[in-house]
Scaffold this active site. Sequence first.
Site, short mmCIF file in Angstrom:
data_model
loop_
_atom_site.label_atom_id
_atom_site.label_comp_id
_atom_site.label_asym_id
_atom_site.label_seq_id
_atom_site.Cartn_x
_atom_site.Cartn_y
_atom_site.Cartn_z
N SER A 110 0.82 -1.21 0.00
CA SER A 110 0.00 0.00 0.00
C SER A 110 0.86 1.27 0.00
O SER A 110 0.65 2.16 -0.83
CB SER A 110 -0.90 0.02 1.23
OG SER A 110 -1.73 -1.11 1.27
N TYR A 136 -6.30 -4.24 -7.08
CA TYR A 136 -6.08 -3.91 -5.68
C TYR A 136 -4.63 -3.48 -5.54
O TYR A 136 -3.72 -4.29 -5.60
CB TYR A 136 -6.35 -5.11 -4.77
CG TYR A 136 -6.39 -4.73 -3.30
CD1 TYR A 136 -7.59 -4.61 -2.60
CD2 TYR A 136 -5.21 -4.44 -2.61
CE1 TYR A 136 -7.63 -4.23 -1.26
CE2 TYR A 136 -5.24 -4.07 -1.27
CZ TYR A 136 -6.44 -3.97 -0.61
OH TYR A 136 -6.47 -3.59 0.72
N GLU A 238 4.08 -6.07 -8.54
CA GLU A 238 4.45 -7.48 -8.33
C GLU A 238 4.21 -7.91 -6.89
O GLU A 238 4.72 -8.95 -6.45
CB GLU A 238 5.94 -7.66 -8.68
CG GLU A 238 6.30 -7.35 -10.13
CD GLU A 238 6.10 -8.53 -11.06
OE1 GLU A 238 6.37 -9.67 -10.67
OE2 GLU A 238 5.65 -8.30 -12.20
N1 PMP Z 1 -0.75 -4.79 -4.59
C1 PMP Z 1 -1.29 -5.98 -4.78
C2 PMP Z 1 -1.24 -6.60 -6.14
C3 PMP Z 1 -1.92 -6.65 -3.73
O1 PMP Z 1 -2.47 -7.85 -3.92
C4 PMP Z 1 -1.96 -6.03 -2.46
C5 PMP Z 1 -2.64 -6.68 -1.27
N2 PMP Z 1 -3.59 -7.59 -1.53
C6 PMP Z 1 -1.35 -4.78 -2.32
C7 PMP Z 1 -0.75 -4.18 -3.40
C8 PMP Z 1 -1.34 -4.09 -0.98
O2 PMP Z 1 -0.43 -4.73 -0.15
P1 PMP Z 1 -0.52 -4.54 1.43
O3 PMP Z 1 -1.88 -5.00 1.86
O4 PMP Z 1 0.57 -5.41 1.96
O5 PMP Z 1 -0.30 -3.12 1.71
#
Ligand code: PMP
Length: 434
Positions: A110, A136, A238
């Site tokens: 994120s 996402y 990725e």
């Molecule tokens: N990018 C992708 C492709 C994801 O699948 C996710 C989480 N599902 C994220 C970013 C966000 O990662 P995080 O929840 O660890 O912040």
Amino acid sequence: MSGLYARESRSVSKMAHLRFFPQAIVGGSGAYVTGDDGRQLLDFAASWGAASLGHAHPAVREAVNRALSDQAGASYLSAANEACVLLAEKLLSLVPERARGRVWFGHSGSDANETVARMVVAATGRSRIIAFEGAYHGGTVGSMAVSGHPAQQGARSPGLTLVPYPNSYAAGSPDAAKNAALAHIERLFATEVPPEDVAAFFIEPIQSDGGMLVPPDGFLKALEGLCREHGILLVSDEVKVGLGRSGRFNAFEHDGIEPDIVVFGKGLGGGLPISAVVGPEAILNHAVAFSLQTVHGNPVCAAAALAVLRTIERDGLAANAARSGKVLREALERLAPRHPLIGNVRGRGLALGVELIDGHGPAARQTALTVYRAFQLGLVLYYVGVHSNVLEFTPPLTLTESEAHKGVAILDQALADVAAGQVDESLLADFAGW
Ligand code: PMP
């Protein structure tokens, strides 16, 4: 429901919950986690892929112990540390030439995608970003702003345009999906989205949370061509399917493309929080003090990440993901003729999805019941998809063939029990999933 699970509800907020069944774990090793009731559960989710090497991998444990026994601070904001430098040097060697500039470190997919979204706009002076419906890219304000997943409860950026991700299964064929998706983008460029205003195009090389959609052959290559033609930065997220999971180190390699910016997260830390953005110097060095959180560049997490990358290389884990993934996929495909609920089996390596359908379309209720029943029978499995009907398989990259078979045998039973109406629907009352 276990004692620990019930206690949690009296002390821990639900705001970060995405629960499918009442699981409470007290430990784990390899592809197994230990429930607080003593059960050993085979883990086909690996904490959404974050436990990339499985649980308690010795290489991660040793790296973390070493880093903590002589701790080089807790941050890289105001002091360089060796673990971050080594990790940056390693990551630069793992991306295509055009992305081989500098590395930024964060905690999560994120914050990494949020940083990219701000950085590309600031560095290029272009105000627009394109991403896919169903994408996402994160759960913070700025990463949700460039995402397209319907489960998210946050606003999109005014500069964001979402375009359909090609869905070969829904479209009837890969070519139909590819042609429609490309035509949509070309039409936008000719009308309301002037390409010279677009700073970046975010892609997931497999759209995982959106339903484990694999792009049709040639789609991402054609998209790369459009981006190059218009000077648009191609960002490959990725976070979920990279780092060996797809059967190659970078998932975009399957499509023969070279993104400008590559984003890593989840499995990078082997269970510890760390993410990385790798891209051209002109973008990644656009400004100082631009995106900082105190323990970014934490040397303990960086040491864990370095151990993860070295282990993936040393133990050939991308090749293992391809090999075990093939066994898992074939076993899932063999289930299909016996289970009418199975509409489609897809994915790459150890990033696999099984879409469940019934006579009315997406079988969301049966999907939720299936993961609940699988949990009761000893298998941890979650679901994804914009219609909540795709079982997701992201087990540790170390998965063995016998573990793959064991998990599929449990799923087989779970699907049969759901089809026979033997799973009590009231169990789902507290598990809305997403
Ligand atoms: N990018 C992708 C492709 C994801 O699948 C996710 C989480 N599902 C994220 C970013 C966000 O990662 P995080 O929840 O660890 O912040």
